[in-house]
Motif scaffolding. Structure first.
Motif, short mmCIF file in Angstrom:
data_model
loop_
_atom_site.label_atom_id
_atom_site.label_comp_id
_atom_site.label_asym_id
_atom_site.label_seq_id
_atom_site.Cartn_x
_atom_site.Cartn_y
_atom_site.Cartn_z
N SER B 93 12.58 -7.55 -26.54
CA SER B 93 13.72 -8.05 -27.30
C SER B 93 14.04 -7.09 -28.44
CB SER B 93 13.45 -9.46 -27.83
OG SER B 93 12.16 -9.54 -28.36
N SER B 96 17.03 -5.30 -34.11
CA SER B 96 17.97 -5.90 -35.06
C SER B 96 18.53 -7.22 -34.51
CB SER B 96 19.10 -4.92 -35.35
OG SER B 96 19.67 -4.47 -34.13
N ASP B 97 19.20 -7.17 -33.41
CA ASP B 97 19.80 -8.37 -32.82
C ASP B 97 18.99 -8.77 -31.59
OD1 ASP B 97 21.34 -10.29 -31.53
OD2 ASP B 97 23.20 -9.40 -32.22
N ARG B 98 18.32 -9.89 -31.69
CA ARG B 98 17.40 -10.24 -30.61
C ARG B 98 18.06 -10.94 -29.44
NH1 ARG B 98 12.16 -11.77 -33.90
NH2 ARG B 98 13.12 -13.80 -33.74
N ARG B 99 19.40 -11.03 -29.47
CA ARG B 99 20.06 -11.50 -28.27
C ARG B 99 20.11 -10.38 -27.23
NH1 ARG B 99 25.57 -13.33 -30.87
NH2 ARG B 99 25.16 -11.27 -31.72
#
Lengths: 168, 168
Positions: B93, B96-99
DNA sequence: GCGATATGCTTGCACTTTGCAATTATATGT
DNA sequence: ACATATAATTGCAAAGTGCAAGCATATCGC
């Protein structure tokens, strides 16, 4: 510590690989057409190809269709089944050898074909509009040779290819 | 009395229709390769494409893969799933952005890729061998424009095409 | 902050397509 | 007439696809 990749590419870049590029154009262009004949007539891809083949012959048996469409016998049989169900084709068992049934297009089959073909031609026109006259000529003759070579590649199977390359 | 066909073709001959010709070469050439990676690694077409994409980047998220492979998000997700199951890729994952999960190729993934790419290159080499140098140049630049136009055609859908033609 | 909304991705499920073995029907050789 | 060959079809399991709904995370408005 990194375990993800030694980064030693074989140098095949998908977006520059000729077969993928051909596939991409073919697939993108086929999608709207498929949607059209799928939604409008409930026709499958195999159905459309067979329809196109019997539209340009006056009758064809399954083997001729198989060759002309690059489909296996199962797909041909099912495609013909679909077309007859839709009323777009009729089967009549052949005169001399009754193992070969002659398939011909019906009136409404031709009507459907014409509507699909109009879109198909529009697609082709748009593609060709991007090419100069001399490019069209070159592409035509190049494609002819590529068709021949791809048929041989297909017939040879992957073992033959491995022997071409440095036997991995 | 004949009821099979008024014989008034729209003039689309399948075997001369550019999209079909492109499709044919792509399909015939893809078949042995698919057989190879299917039998050898249990890899699907989507899996192979994704593998090829992550082999040339150092990490990619699903959206980048989607764009590079012309696959929908579902196929990408499943393809990544397949690759991780096979041990050919790992998901981590994002920082910074874990999406966005970063997908990277593993050692064994790269090994598999190299073996498949060797066959892929052999195919391309055999195809290109049929063309002269100037034909290759022309084909390359023509294909670039066809890729652009086919993407537009795809994006527009069939209704836009119908309006191009004489509104059937 | 913190709930509301948006985004990126994944999963489950119904539906379709495909691959292959077995079958039918017809023809041909002995 | 019987065995074998060929053309086509059918049935069924496996794989693939499309889409609704779901989950996790992020961002906005207050």
């Amino acid at each position: 510590m990194k375990q993800t990749a030694p980064a030693s590419d074989d140098g095949l870049k998908l977006s520059a690989w000729l077969p993928y590029r051909l596939f991409l154009v073919a697939a993108q262009v086929a999608r709207p057409l498929e949607r059209f004949y799928g939604e409008t007539f409930g026709l499958s891809q195999a159905g459309w190809r067979i329809l196109a083949v019997i539209a340009e012959r006056d009758a064809a048996n399954a083997s001729e269709i198989r060759r002309a469409c690059a489909l296996d016998p199962f797909a041909v049989s099912r495609g013909i089944g679909q077309l007859t169900e839709l009323g777009f084709a009729v089967r009549r068992s052949g005169k001399s050898d009754r193992r070969f049934a002659a398939v011909s297009i019906t009136r409404s089959g031709r009507a459907a074909f014409n509507r699909i073909a109009a879109l198909g031609s529009a697609i082709e026109t748009r593609l060709l509009a991007r090419l100069s006259e001399s490019e069209r000529v070159t592409l035509d003759s190049a494609l002819t040779r590529l068709e021949g070579e791809s048929a041989r590649i297909d017939a040879g199977g992957w073992r033959a290819l491995r022997d071409d390359a440095g036997t991995p």
